[in-house]
Scaffold this active site. Structure first.
Site, PDB file in Angstrom:
ATOM      1  N   ASP A  44      55.267  27.880 -12.889  1.00 45.79           N
ATOM      2  CA  ASP A  44      54.427  27.178 -11.894  1.00 45.79           C
ATOM      3  C   ASP A  44      53.036  26.928 -12.419  1.00 45.79           C
ATOM      4  OD1 ASP A  44      55.406  28.816  -8.454  1.00 45.79           O
ATOM      5  OD2 ASP A  44      56.174  27.275 -10.128  1.00 45.79           O
ATOM      6  N   LYS A 127      19.307   3.720   8.175  1.00 49.70           N
ATOM      7  CA  LYS A 127      19.965   4.963   8.398  1.00 49.70           C
ATOM      8  C   LYS A 127      21.288   4.504   8.194  1.00 49.70           C
ATOM      9  CE  LYS A 127      20.290   9.166  10.891  1.00 49.70           C
ATOM     10  NZ  LYS A 127      21.971   9.202  10.913  1.00 49.70           N
ATOM     11  N   GLU A 184      23.554   8.714   0.731  1.00 50.87           N
ATOM     12  CA  GLU A 184      24.535   8.574   1.535  1.00 50.87           C
ATOM     13  C   GLU A 184      25.934   7.684   0.811  1.00 50.87           C
ATOM     14  OE1 GLU A 184      24.013   9.980   4.210  1.00 50.87           O
ATOM     15  OE2 GLU A 184      25.161   9.047   5.761  1.00 50.87           O
ATOM     16  N   CYS A 418      35.862  26.650  41.057  1.00 48.70           N
ATOM     17  CA  CYS A 418      36.224  26.593  39.669  1.00 48.70           C
ATOM     18  C   CYS A 418      37.689  25.984  39.516  1.00 48.70           C
ATOM     19  CB  CYS A 418      36.106  27.850  38.734  1.00 48.70           C
ATOM     20  SG  CYS A 418      36.492  27.846  37.103  1.00 48.70           S
TER      21      CYS A 418
END
Ligand code: IVH
Length: 701
Positions: A44, A127, A184, A418
């Site tokens: 492997d 942005k 970015e 509830c």
């Protein structure tokens, strides 16, 4: 493989091409031996080495990736495959402005904080709606690229980042020896459409929007896949630097541009707020035609020395803000109103909508806020409603289109119990101080309520709490619903119970799990057996005690026994422990009361004790630089002349001092300016050291 392999960085393109051809043949041969004949010919490790070599060459020569490349034949492995990178300087987020007033307020706060006579210059730039990346260059060479992650640490995506044409491998021109460029990574509209078309044609999953596509493409295990997606980059800032880039934000970005980084063409310098808003309006008008997604405009104080003085609050800078574009709207039908139960029992109404696309995203749920909002807008099931979505915020129902109301509809009746099987009564608390009824109706079942327990467990494993890799909301809910995790402590006994056969079927045999992923999960759980105090406090999930409060508490008390003792003692009205806790800047009665209530419930204490048998809470190291005032408690009084009060406070906190509002036995220093009154008197009575502003400055210099 021949032992005399050349270093990948030394290969010529011709050598790389012929080696890739050889690797493709060799790996395909081993794959056949392994998968088809069940008779591998190599270990492997040797096989992995072949693939790693192939990946490394492809990462350096993305243009040479072959159609029969072995890398194209494996799908993305599960996440958690990237190594962690601790950022040299944290990667922060930005506060938001949603209106022109918010933007003007931001500038006004800057003026006040710095005590300026007039508005300072700001930069304004789009942005970008992508994902933040930090690129580390040493001596002009890219050595590491990391995603933002939780801001403190992200994932090492260097191999993938090297496939981006926008990102230089080497810098052109003189640069600081250490330079971390931040910006970015994004995908253009055209590349996004083309990618989705290819994905669909190949029967693979398509992406929701360009940002998801960019994130998905960058987080491919196989850099060759990333190389086939056209990702782009804009630089907007920096992290660690061995030498300053410039004196202003604008000049610093121009230097990055000269060094070879793309800087957005819509970066401008604005002398005042009016100019910022003009640029904002111009970008908003041109937004659809830019060819990539932007979701607002980022304003930053231009002078870098002022940025340094302004510093940060929580995780966002005081010197920058994101002015978001207004939301996008659409009309659709409200099919149902679901009531969800939050961690603290709040019943939250959720609109179940006929799916509709809003600003490029399919929306089928929207928040209805609370009972009073539904009544105020008279929202009924079957109504056609206007919904709006802004950035990442949960979409909201704005209004009902009355002309389209179906006949026979009835006002919505908010349940008084509830929705969980116990149907516990849900009440609206009355604030004892104001006498007002809370807008939130809350299930009174606490830990008895199965829905709250579930939310509590989800919170426990969330990112800002235990953050266990591989144990997200989905997995947590599955364990909980199977009755295998009833409380947090149970998470830490999963492995032992799995080994002893108590989990049926064993985890590794369940859908979506295997030997490897089960082992990974247990390892990830083990890795969290030691946890920082602030995360632990946040994970407890006490109402009103969130991430920020948890951090303040951890910083103040330092270790778990001290914190627990203090929180229990603080439940006593008028106690010294309570006064001390209330003197922590940022902690109020509500949080202190909530902690007191939490610890006074016997079952909470018992559940905590069971958890503490499994995990060790690490004392908090103070995150700030060591200084003579680290750990000291300071009170400022009177008028200060060198600083504004906010600035003095922020400075002290960044040096690790605690700033309190009142003088007590715990106070180490009182910094008294002219006009000091009762606090000065009290300090003198208690023998607290009193400093002038100059003495204080000398102390922290
Ligand atoms: S400045 C400390 N400028 O917005 C200030 N961020 O909400 C760091 N972003 O994580 C951010 N365009 O991923 C900055 N021109 C821009 C940006 C920008 C997009 C992202 C960035 C950040 C997030 C904060």
């Amino acid at each position: 493989m021949s032992p005399a392999l050349k270093d990948v960085s030394a290969l010529s393109a011709d050598e790389a091409a012929s080696e890739l051809a050889r690797l493709a043949r060799e790996i395909a041969l081993h794959d056949r031996h392994y998968y088809e004949q069940d008779a591998p010919k190599i270990s492997d490790a040797a096989y992995d080495a072949l693939r790693a070599r192939n990946d490394a060459i492809e990462a350096r020569f993305p243009d040479l990736v072959r159609p029969d490349s072995p890398s194209a034949r494996v799908g993305a492995k599960p996440s958690g495959q990237f190594a962690e990178v601790v950022h040299a300087m944290p990667m922060l987020s930005l506060g938001n402005a949603f209106s022109e007033e918010d933007a003007a307020d931001f500038a006004a706060r800057v003026v006040k904080f710095l005590n300026l006579k007039e508005e300072p210059a700001f930069t304004a730039e789009p942005k970008i709606d992508g994902l933040a990346i930090s690129l580390r260059y040493e001596d002009g060479v890219l050595v590491q690229a990391a995603t933002r992650g939780d801001g403190r640490a992200g994932e090492n995506v260097t191999a993938n980042i090297r496939t981006l044409k926008d990102i230089p491998e080497r810098l052109t021109g003189a640069a600081p020896g250490v330079l971390e460029v931040r910006g970015e990574v994004y995908m253009s509209h055209a590349d996004f459409a083309a990618l989705n078309e290819r994905q669909a044609a190949a029967g693979r999953k398509t992406y929701m929007n360009p940002r998801n596509a960019a994130a998905g493409s960058l987080r491919q295990i196989d850099p060759a896949v990333t190389a086939q997606r056209r990702l782009r980059f804009f630089a907007y800032g920096w992290g660690e630097l061995s030498a300053p880039l410039a004196a202003t934000q604008f000049e610093a970005l121009n230097r990055l541009k000269a060094l070879g980084f793309p800087v957005n063409a819509d970066l401008v310098r604005c002398p005042d707020v009016a100019a910022m808003l003009t640029h904002y309006r111009s970008l908003e008008a041109r937004r659809a035609g830019l060819g990539y997604d932007i979701d607002g405009v980022v304003y930053k104080v231009d002078r870098l020395d002022w940025q340094a003085r302004l510093g940060f609050v929580a995780r966002a800078p005081r010197w920058a803000i994101a002015h978001k574009f207004s939301a996008e709207q659409a009309m659709t039908v409200l099919n149902a109103i679901d009531i969800q139960v939050g961690r603290t029992g709040a019943l939250t109404p959720v609109a179940k909508l006929e799916p509709v696309t809003v600003g490029g995203v399919v929306v089928s749920n929207a928040t209805l806020h609370n009972e009073d909002e539904i009544a105020r807008k008279d929202i009924r099931i079957g109504d056609t409603v206007v919904i709006q979505r802004a950035g990442d915020v949960i979409p909201q129902v704005v209004e009902v289109v009355l002309e389209r109301r179906p006949e026979g509809s009835a006002p919505f009746v908010f349940p008084k119990v509830c929705p969980c099987p116990l149907a516990t009564p849900a009440e609206r608390e009355v604030n004892p101080r104001t006498g007002e009824r809370n807008v939130v109706r809350r299930c009174s079942g606490e830990f008895a309520c199965p829905y709250q327990r579930k939310e509590h467990l989800k919170h426990f494993v969330s990112r800002k709490a235990f953050d266990i890799e591989g144990l997200g909301e989905k997995q947590m809910i599955a364990f909980h619903e199977a009755g295998e995790v009833k409380e947090p402590a149970d998470i830490f006994t999963l492995e032992a119970r799995n080994a002893s056969g108590a989990l049926v079927p064993p985890l590794q045999e369940r859908d979506g799990w295997g030997e490897r992923s089960a082992a990974n999960l247990f390892a990830a759980i083990d890795a969290r057996r030691t946890i920082a105090l602030s995360r632990f406090i946040n994970a407890m999930g006490v109402r009103h005690v969130g991430e920020e409060t948890a951090r303040l508490l951890a910083r103040t008390y330092g270790d778990w026994p001290a914190f627990r003792a203090a929180a229990m003692a603080a439940a006593q009205p008028g106690s010294e422990a309570r006064e001390a806790m209330l003197s922590i800047d940022g902690l109020g009665d509500t949080a202190v009361d909530a902690l007191g209530r939490f610890f006074s419930e016997a079952h909470n204490g018992a559940a905590l004790d069971r958890l503490l048998e499994q995990v060790t809470v690490k004392p908090e190291k103070v995150e700030t630089q060591e200084s003579p005032v680290t750990g000291k408690t300071v009170v400022f009084t009177g008028s200060l002349e060198r600083f504004t009060r906010d600035e003095a406070k922020a400075r002290a906190q960044s040096l690790g001092a605690k700033v309190a509002g009142a003088v007590s036995n715990n106070t180490d220093y009182l910094v008294a300016g002219p006009g000091a009154g009762s606090k000065l008197k009290k300090a003198q009575e208690l023998g607290v050291q009193v400093l002038t502003e100059d003495e204080w400055l000398a102390l922290i210099a």
